[in-house]
Design an enzyme around this catalytic site. Structure first.
Site, PDB file in Angstrom:
ATOM      1  N   GLY A  69      13.211  -2.812   8.816  1.00 21.04           N
ATOM      2  CA  GLY A  69      13.330  -1.391   9.051  1.00 21.04           C
ATOM      3  C   GLY A  69      14.779  -0.935   9.019  1.00 21.04           C
ATOM      4  N   THR A  70      15.688  -1.761   9.534  1.00 17.22           N
ATOM      5  CA  THR A  70      17.108  -1.429   9.503  1.00 17.22           C
ATOM      6  C   THR A  70      17.607  -1.306   8.070  1.00 17.22           C
ATOM      7  OG1 THR A  70      17.561  -2.468  11.634  1.00 17.22           O
ATOM      8  CG2 THR A  70      19.411  -2.255  10.122  1.00 17.22           C
ATOM      9  N   GLN A 177       8.664   3.572  15.535  1.00 19.79           N
ATOM     10  CA  GLN A 177       7.871   3.472  16.761  1.00 19.79           C
ATOM     11  C   GLN A 177       6.512   4.143  16.654  1.00 19.79           C
ATOM     12  OE1 GLN A 177       8.130   1.723  19.414  1.00 19.79           O
ATOM     13  NE2 GLN A 177      10.169   0.916  19.048  1.00 19.79           N
ATOM     14  N   SER A 194       9.156  -0.195  10.188  1.00 21.94           N
ATOM     15  CA  SER A 194       9.291  -1.648  10.277  1.00 21.94           C
ATOM     16  C   SER A 194       7.972  -2.263  10.726  1.00 21.94           C
ATOM     17  CB  SER A 194      10.402  -2.000  11.267  1.00 21.94           C
ATOM     18  OG  SER A 194      10.658  -3.379  11.270  1.00 21.94           O
ATOM     19  N   ALA A 195       7.508  -3.286  10.001  1.00 20.38           N
ATOM     20  CA  ALA A 195       6.178  -3.840  10.227  1.00 20.38           C
ATOM     21  C   ALA A 195       6.014  -4.490  11.593  1.00 20.38           C
ATOM     22  CB  ALA A 195       5.846  -4.854   9.133  1.00 20.38           C
ATOM     23  N   HIS A 196       7.058  -5.115  12.139  1.00 17.29           N
ATOM     24  CA  HIS A 196       6.877  -5.833  13.401  1.00 17.29           C
ATOM     25  C   HIS A 196       6.656  -4.880  14.571  1.00 17.29           C
ATOM     26  CE1 HIS A 196      11.204  -4.992  13.802  1.00 17.29           C
ATOM     27  NE2 HIS A 196      11.060  -5.202  15.092  1.00 17.29           N
ATOM     28  N   CYS A 320      23.317  -2.409  32.442  1.00 12.56           N
ATOM     29  CA  CYS A 320      23.380  -3.629  33.255  1.00 12.56           C
ATOM     30  C   CYS A 320      22.714  -4.817  32.567  1.00 12.56           C
ATOM     31  CB  CYS A 320      22.705  -3.385  34.604  1.00 12.56           C
ATOM     32  SG  CYS A 320      23.438  -2.052  35.552  1.00 12.56           S
TER      33      CYS A 320
END
Length: 460
Positions: A69-70, A177, A194-196, A320
């Site tokens: 996807g990136t 998403q 993105s497939a994952h 954090c």
């Protein structure tokens, strides 16, 4: 053990596993070759492209597969900007885009271009009118996610797309998403995913570019995938990605309703059972499976480790838990609390009993972490004669500066101030957020010899 981090990577869908194993036997050859093995591979690739295009809502010849996807985002941004370079070198994007979009914008600026970030409200959504104000005569590309990856807020893509069309600016939508839950409405021009994220295998992304959008592939050249994604296609993974996208879409309507109810329960119960907590993101216009909340006086990394010890895998946008020690750019843009941040994203098939157990465990875990950090648990002591106090929290990471502030705020009279010295970047966001939650006045930030001085006035 319940896995509650589907927003990072959804478990591999059973259909994806079956399709992947089958394609390893049938789809290993080069789909660009004319012999029978190549023709068989080409049939599999074409069928996967048609299935994915149907799910996206575009033509098959408008969609290419990428290695992630990136990669799809970077190829889409660079190609659109290159294709419209005669228009100008400006791009518009929301302040809460995924880091891949921000990095693509950064690369564009490093090459001499410019960009405008559109602010969001406390829910995490842009105002379409504000987005329209960022569009200029030299704007070559606009970017807007379909839904936020950290807080789940859905963006007004349809309204922004109409404004972009009126201005003659193509809109790239990062749908990573949301695509598993349904197509993106509106007249978008480019779309990346993105497939994952929907239960397909990792290493497969997709990029759709509508016909008529000026697009010049930018980067390594190649003949495959219309020249937009060079390199040999990972055909078995592509087949599995397309098959799983179709499968999750068939389940989406029923699962969305069920998970939305579970997430609604988490939103309400967390607010009831965990004190000093802020549930963030839009309560209505949101993804069905994702909820994020931030807990005052909690070290996010410790909280995630403790939840993992109890069998729950969750994520965080808090500084954090980041090696960069920088607050989440999404939470910062929203102006909400970043410390003790927890993101729960339920995969399809999540059992109601697992959610119930999470809600039983969470309050005790938060209380234990707060006690370990020495957070205030009782009403503050009565005011002392002191007119003001200075708290030295230099060299201490979040949430310690806020904990120290909470400990001493009751020691100054109403109207007096507490100055917190801190060099943790998260304090710049968390101290104003604490003031809003506690109805105290945040006077502002002042320079200091080290770090910054944050001044708070006691109002009650």
């Amino acid at each position: 053990m319940p896995y509650f981090d589907a927003a990072s990577a959804a478990p591999l869908h059973p259909v994806a596993r079956q399709a992947l194993l089958a394609a390893l036997d049938e789809g290993w050859a080069d789909p660009a070759r004319l012999y029978r093995e190549g023709r068989r591979a080409r049939l599999l690739l074409d069928a996967a492209r048609e299935a994915a295009a149907d799910a996206v809502g575009c033509r098959p010849d408008e969609l290419v597969f990428t290695s992630s996807g990136t990669t799809a985002v970077h190829a889409g941004v660079a190609g659109a900007l290159s294709g419209r370079r005669r228009v100008g070198r400006h791009m518009a994007l929301s302040a809460v885009e995924h880091s891949s979009v921000l990095h693509a914008a950064g690369a564009h600026e490093a090459a001499g271009g410019s960009s405008t970030g559109v602010p969001v409200g406390r829910s995490g959504a842009v105002d379409p009118a504000a987005y329209a104000g960022a569009l200029r005569a030299d704007t070559a590309l606009a970017c807007l996610q379909s839904a936020n990856h950290e807080v789940g807020t859905e963006q007004p893509v349809e309204e922004v797309a109409a404004l972009c069309a009126e201005a003659g600016v193509p809109l790239l939508v990062d749908a990573a998403q949301s695509l598993g839950w349904g197509p993106v409405a509106g007249g978008w021009s480019l779309l990346a995913a993105s497939a994952h994220k929907w239960g397909g295998p990792a290493g497969v992304g997709l990029l759709a570019v509508r016909k008529g959008v000026r697009f010049a592939p930018h980067g390594p050249a190649g003949e495959r995938e219309s020249g937009r994604a060079p390199g040999f296609e990972n055909l078995p993974a592509i087949v599995a990605a397309a098959a799983s996208l179709r499968a999750v879409r068939d389940e989406a309507a029923v699962e969305a309703e069920r998970l939305r109810a579970l997430v609604g329960r988490i939103r309400s119960v967390v607010a009831e059972r965990v004190g000093d907590v802020e549930v963030v993101g839009d309560p209505e216009r949101r993804l069905p499976h994702l909820v994020t909340f931030s807990c005052l006086y909690v070290d996010g990394e410790t909280l995630l480790h403790e939840l993992d010890r109890h069998g729950f895998s969750v994520s965080s946008g808090s500084s954090c838990t980041s090696s960069t020690l920088e607050p989440s750019h999404v939470l910062r843009a929203m102006g909400v609390l970043s410390e003790g941040n927890v993101r729960v994203s339920l995969p399809m098939g999540t059992a109601e009993a697992d959610v119930d157990r999470f809600l039983e465990v969470l309050p005790g875990v938060v209380a234990e972490v707060r006690e370990r950090l020495g957070a205030p648990v009782a009403s503050p002591p009565p005011p002392s004669p002191a007119a003001s106090l200075v708290v030295d929290a230099l060299g201490r990471r979040c949430p310690i500066p806020v904990i120290e502030l909470a400990k001493v705020i009751g020691e100054v009279p109403v109207g007096a101030t507490v100055t917190v010295l801190a060099d943790d970047e998260a304090a710049r966001l968390d101290i104003p957020a604490w003031c809003q939650m506690r109805e105290q006045e945040y006077v502002g930030e002042e320079p200091a010899d080290r770090g910054s001085a944050y001044v708070v006035r006691r109002l009650s």
